[in-house]
Design a protein around this motif. Structure first.
Motif, PDB file in Angstrom:
ATOM      1  N   PRO A   1       1.105  -1.627   0.051  1.00 45.62           N
ATOM      2  CA  PRO A   1       0.084   0.304  -0.383  1.00 45.62           C
ATOM      3  C   PRO A   1       1.014   1.391   0.182  1.00 45.62           C
ATOM      4  CG  PRO A   1      -0.889  -1.235   1.304  1.00 45.62           C
ATOM      5  CD  PRO A   1       0.104  -2.047   0.804  1.00 45.62           C
ATOM      6  N   LEU A   2       1.903   1.269   1.003  1.00 41.40           N
ATOM      7  CA  LEU A   2       2.729   2.807   0.696  1.00 41.40           C
ATOM      8  C   LEU A   2       3.968   2.933  -0.492  1.00 41.40           C
ATOM      9  CD1 LEU A   2       4.862   2.042   4.146  1.00 41.40           C
ATOM     10  CD2 LEU A   2       2.923   3.566   3.493  1.00 41.40           C
ATOM     11  N   HIS A   3       4.040   1.810  -1.342  1.00 38.49           N
ATOM     12  CA  HIS A   3       4.334   1.751  -2.478  1.00 38.49           C
ATOM     13  C   HIS A   3       3.517   2.094  -3.561  1.00 38.49           C
ATOM     14  CE1 HIS A   3       5.737   0.690  -6.364  1.00 38.49           C
ATOM     15  NE2 HIS A   3       7.015   0.537  -5.533  1.00 38.49           N
ATOM     16  N   ALA A   4       2.022   1.411  -3.422  1.00 43.87           N
ATOM     17  CA  ALA A   4       1.286   2.549  -4.264  1.00 43.87           C
ATOM     18  C   ALA A   4       0.724   3.499  -4.116  1.00 43.87           C
ATOM     19  CB  ALA A   4      -0.705   1.867  -4.212  1.00 43.87           C
ATOM     20  N   ARG A   5       0.915   4.371  -3.079  1.00 45.51           N
ATOM     21  CA  ARG A   5       0.777   5.501  -2.839  1.00 45.51           C
ATOM     22  C   ARG A   5       2.183   6.518  -2.919  1.00 45.51           C
ATOM     23  NH1 ARG A   5       0.933   7.247   3.468  1.00 45.51           N
ATOM     24  NH2 ARG A   5      -0.292   5.676   3.709  1.00 45.51           N
ATOM     25  N   LEU A   6       3.390   6.373  -3.036  1.00 45.24           N
ATOM     26  CA  LEU A   6       4.221   6.039  -3.167  1.00 45.24           C
ATOM     27  C   LEU A   6       3.922   6.744  -5.419  1.00 45.24           C
ATOM     28  CD1 LEU A   6       6.907   7.502  -3.609  1.00 45.24           C
ATOM     29  CD2 LEU A   6       7.802   4.965  -3.966  1.00 45.24           C
ATOM     30  N   ALA A   7       3.488   5.488  -5.806  1.00 48.24           N
ATOM     31  CA  ALA A   7       3.897   5.263  -7.163  1.00 48.24           C
ATOM     32  C   ALA A   7       2.747   6.702  -7.632  1.00 48.24           C
ATOM     33  CB  ALA A   7       2.904   3.991  -7.757  1.00 48.24           C
ATOM     34  N   ALA A   8       1.618   7.134  -6.785  1.00 46.15           N
ATOM     35  CA  ALA A   8       0.794   7.924  -6.901  1.00 46.15           C
ATOM     36  C   ALA A   8       0.944   9.767  -7.103  1.00 46.15           C
ATOM     37  CB  ALA A   8      -0.461   7.956  -6.539  1.00 46.15           C
ATOM     38  N   ALA A   9       1.917   9.684  -5.837  1.00 46.59           N
ATOM     39  CA  ALA A   9       2.524  11.167  -5.726  1.00 46.59           C
ATOM     40  C   ALA A   9       3.895  11.249  -6.166  1.00 46.59           C
ATOM     41  CB  ALA A   9       3.108  11.030  -4.305  1.00 46.59           C
ATOM     42  N   ASP A  10       4.874  10.444  -7.341  1.00 48.52           N
ATOM     43  CA  ASP A  10       5.975  10.166  -7.868  1.00 48.52           C
ATOM     44  C   ASP A  10       6.220   9.054  -8.128  1.00 48.52           C
ATOM     45  OD1 ASP A  10       8.467  10.532  -8.854  1.00 48.52           O
ATOM     46  OD2 ASP A  10       9.352  11.360  -6.498  1.00 48.52           O
TER      47      ASP A  10
ATOM     48  N   ALA B   1       8.803   5.303  -7.438  1.00 50.70           N
ATOM     49  CA  ALA B   1       8.746   4.128  -7.944  1.00 50.70           C
ATOM     50  C   ALA B   1       8.907   3.319  -8.725  1.00 50.70           C
ATOM     51  CB  ALA B   1       6.656   4.294  -7.876  1.00 50.70           C
ATOM     52  N   ARG B   2       9.069   3.608  -9.605  1.00 57.68           N
ATOM     53  CA  ARG B   2      10.011   2.758 -10.703  1.00 57.68           C
ATOM     54  C   ARG B   2      11.406   2.778 -10.806  1.00 57.68           C
ATOM     55  NH1 ARG B   2       6.919   6.135 -14.444  1.00 57.68           N
ATOM     56  NH2 ARG B   2       8.193   7.525 -14.449  1.00 57.68           N
ATOM     57  N   ALA B   3      11.824   3.421  -9.667  1.00 60.33           N
ATOM     58  CA  ALA B   3      13.187   3.179  -9.588  1.00 60.33           C
ATOM     59  C   ALA B   3      13.379   1.857  -8.015  1.00 60.33           C
ATOM     60  CB  ALA B   3      13.558   4.387  -8.680  1.00 60.33           C
ATOM     61  N   ILE B   4      11.682   2.626  -7.051  1.00 60.96           N
ATOM     62  CA  ILE B   4      11.938   1.561  -5.845  1.00 60.96           C
ATOM     63  C   ILE B   4      11.460   0.196  -5.679  1.00 60.96           C
ATOM     64  CG2 ILE B   4      11.743   1.660  -3.299  1.00 60.96           C
ATOM     65  CD1 ILE B   4      12.026   4.583  -3.838  1.00 60.96           C
ATOM     66  N   LEU B   5      12.025  -0.552  -5.576  1.00 62.52           N
ATOM     67  CA  LEU B   5      11.558  -2.236  -5.619  1.00 62.52           C
ATOM     68  C   LEU B   5       9.376  -2.149  -4.586  1.00 62.52           C
ATOM     69  CD1 LEU B   5      14.047  -4.866  -5.568  1.00 62.52           C
ATOM     70  CD2 LEU B   5      12.844  -4.028  -7.598  1.00 62.52           C
ATOM     71  N   PRO B   6       8.966  -2.218  -4.550  1.00 64.73           N
ATOM     72  CA  PRO B   6       7.944  -3.087  -3.686  1.00 64.73           C
ATOM     73  C   PRO B   6       8.415  -3.209  -2.685  1.00 64.73           C
ATOM     74  CG  PRO B   6       6.865  -3.036  -6.182  1.00 64.73           C
ATOM     75  CD  PRO B   6       8.693  -2.686  -6.156  1.00 64.73           C
ATOM     76  N   SER B   7       8.934  -3.904  -3.018  1.00 66.00           N
ATOM     77  CA  SER B   7       9.273  -4.899  -2.089  1.00 66.00           C
ATOM     78  C   SER B   7      10.632  -4.105  -0.256  1.00 66.00           C
ATOM     79  CB  SER B   7       9.864  -6.600  -1.858  1.00 66.00           C
ATOM     80  OG  SER B   7      11.382  -5.905  -2.470  1.00 66.00           O
ATOM     81  N   ASN B   8      11.076  -3.263  -1.204  1.00 65.75           N
ATOM     82  CA  ASN B   8      11.806  -2.723  -0.343  1.00 65.75           C
ATOM     83  C   ASN B   8      11.780  -1.189   0.997  1.00 65.75           C
ATOM     84  OD1 ASN B   8      13.605  -0.804   0.929  1.00 65.75           O
ATOM     85  ND2 ASN B   8      15.537  -1.197  -0.704  1.00 65.75           N
TER      86      ASN B   8
ATOM     87  N   THR C   1      11.864  12.412  -6.274  1.00 71.45           N
ATOM     88  CA  THR C   1      13.640  12.495  -7.440  1.00 71.45           C
ATOM     89  C   THR C   1      14.019  13.602  -7.525  1.00 71.45           C
ATOM     90  OG1 THR C   1      11.283  12.693  -8.757  1.00 71.45           O
ATOM     91  CG2 THR C   1      12.192  10.285  -8.525  1.00 71.45           C
ATOM     92  N   ALA C   2      13.120  14.736  -7.064  1.00 73.89           N
ATOM     93  CA  ALA C   2      13.587  16.087  -7.467  1.00 73.89           C
ATOM     94  C   ALA C   2      14.883  16.375  -6.251  1.00 73.89           C
ATOM     95  CB  ALA C   2      13.053  16.882  -6.689  1.00 73.89           C
ATOM     96  N   ASN C   3      14.748  15.354  -5.423  1.00 74.28           N
ATOM     97  CA  ASN C   3      16.008  15.756  -4.075  1.00 74.28           C
ATOM     98  C   ASN C   3      17.262  14.651  -5.052  1.00 74.28           C
ATOM     99  OD1 ASN C   3      14.970  16.809  -1.745  1.00 74.28           O
ATOM    100  ND2 ASN C   3      13.383  15.647  -2.445  1.00 74.28           N
TER     101      ASN C   3
END
Length: 318
Positions: A147-156, A160-167, A186-188
Motif C-alpha cells: 500500500p505504501l508503494h502504491a501511494r508512492l506511485a501516485a505521488a512520484d 516508484a519505478r526506481a524503488i522495488l515494492p518489497s523495499n 526524485t527532485a532530491n
C-alpha cells in the motif's frame, strides 16, 4: 605494504577514478590494477561491504587479492546499523580529500549507484522527521510495503519505478521526503554535477556471460562457508539489522536458517535475485552519460586495464 608510486607516464587526467557496473563484472580486479599503476588507493562504494563480518557474501577481496593496495571504507558498520548514504558521503569524501592531499589517486569502486553518486556528485540530503518516519514505519509494519508503494506511485511515479515494492525501508524514506519537502522524492536526487574531476569507467559484460559468472560466484560463496558466516553474524544481531539482513545471500540464508525454505532453495533464490539486481545496477549506471563503458568480457579481459589507462591519458569530458 605500500602501493607503487605513480610514474609520469601514468599520471591521470582527473582527480578521482570511479569503477562502476554490475556485480561480478570484474570491477574490483580492475580497480586494484589501476590503483597499482597510478599509485592510488581504493575507496569502497559497495554498501554491503561497509559491514563488518559480511565478507563471503559480499565478495570482499581477500588480503592477497588486494595486492598490497590500501583499501578504505570496508568493515565500518556493525550489522545492526542501518545504512545511511549521508553518512557514507561524509566518510567517502573525507577519504577522497585525504588521498588527494597526500598526492594519491582515489579509486572509487562499487556497484551501489547512489553511494557512488553521493561520493562524487553534488548531492544534499533532506532531513528527517521522527514523527513522520514513525507513522510511516507503523503503517509498513501493519500493512506491508504494498500500500505504501502504491501511494508512492501516485505521488512520484518515477521514484516508484526506481524503488522495488518489497523495499519497505526505501519506500518509507521516499514518502517521508515527499511529506517533509513538499516535492517529489526524485527532485532530491543528484543531477550530473560533479564535486571532483572524475573519470567514471563502467565495466560491461554480455548478459549470458554475466549470468554464468553470478551463478558460479554464488556456488563459490556456499563452498567458502556463507551459511556459517550468516550463522555467526546472526549471533551478532544480523537478523535485527534493517539493512544488512536484506543483503543478497544473507537474506536467503536467514530464511533457510529460520526454516522458511531449504538451503538449496535459498541458494537458487540468491542466484535469481542477484541476476535481477545486476540488471538494475546496469540500468542505473546506463542513465549517467558520463560513464565510459569498457568490455569486461572474458575475451577482452587482457585488454581491459590497457583500455582504462588509455581513457585516463585523455582529458575528462562530462
Amino acid at each position: 605494504m605500500t602501493a607503487p608510486s605513480r610514474t609520469p607516464e601514468a599520471l591521470p587526467s582527473c582527480q578521482v577514478v570511479a569503477v562502476v557496473g554490475a556485480t561480478a563484472a570484474g570491477k574490483s580486479d580492475l580497480a586494484v590494477e589501476l590503483a597499482r599503476r597510478l599509485g592510488g588507493e581504493i575507496v569502497n562504494a559497495d554498501s554491503m561491504q561497509l559491514y563488518r563480518g559480511m565478507d563471503i557474501g559480499t565478495a570482499k577481496l581477500t588480503g592477497p587479492e588486494r595486492r598490497g593496495v590500501p583499501h578504505h571504507l570496508l568493515d565500518v558498520w556493525d550489522v545492526t546499523e542501518a545504512a545511511s548514504v549521508a553518512e557514507y558521503q561524509r566518510l567517502a569524501r573525507a577519504e577522497i580529500e585525504r588521498l588527494l592531499s597526500a598526492g594519491r589517486v582515489p579509486v572509487l569502486v562499487g556497484g551501489s549507484g547512489l553511494y557512488v553518486r553521493g561520493a562524487i556528485d553534488v548531492m544534499e540530503f533532506p532531513g528527517t522527521d521522527p514523527d513522520v518516519r514513525a507513522r510511516l514505519e507503523a503503517e509498513l509494519a501493519e500493512g506491508g510495503s504494498g500500500p505504501l508503494h502504491a501511494r508512492l506511485a501516485a505521488a512520484d511515479p518515477q521514484a516508484a519505478r526506481a524503488i522495488l515494492p518489497s523495499n519497505g525501508r526505501r519506500v518509507v524514506r521516499a514518502l517521508e521526503v515527499i511529506e517533509i519537502t513538499g516535492r517529489p522524492f526524485t527532485a532530491n536526487l543528484p543531477g550530473h554535477e560533479s564535486v571532483y574531476d572524475t573519470l567514471q569507467i563502467g565495466v560491461e559484460v554480455p548478459r549470458p556471460e554475466l549470468d554464468g559468472r553470478i551463478a558460479r560466484r554464488v556456488d563459490r560463496m556456499w563452498e567458502a562457508g556463507l551459511v556459517d558466516e550468516v550463522r555467526a553474524l546472526e549471533r551478532e544481531g544480523l537478523r535485527e539489522g534493517r539493512t544488512a539482513s536484506r543483503a543478497l545471500g544473507y537474506q536467503q540464508v536467514l530464511a533457510a536458517l529460520a526454516g522458511d525454505c531449504t538451503e538449496d532453495a535459498a541458494r537458487a533464490e540468491t542466484v535469481r535475485a542477484t541476476k535481477r539486481f545486476a540488471r538494475r545496477q546496469d540500468s542505473w549506471f546506463r542513465r549517467d552519460p558520463r560513464v565510459h563503458w569498457l568490455s569486461g568480457a572474458d575475451t577482452a579481459r587482457d585488454d581491459l586495464t590497457g583500455a582504462a589507462l588509455a581513457l585516463l591519458e585523455r582529458p575528462v569530458t562530462a
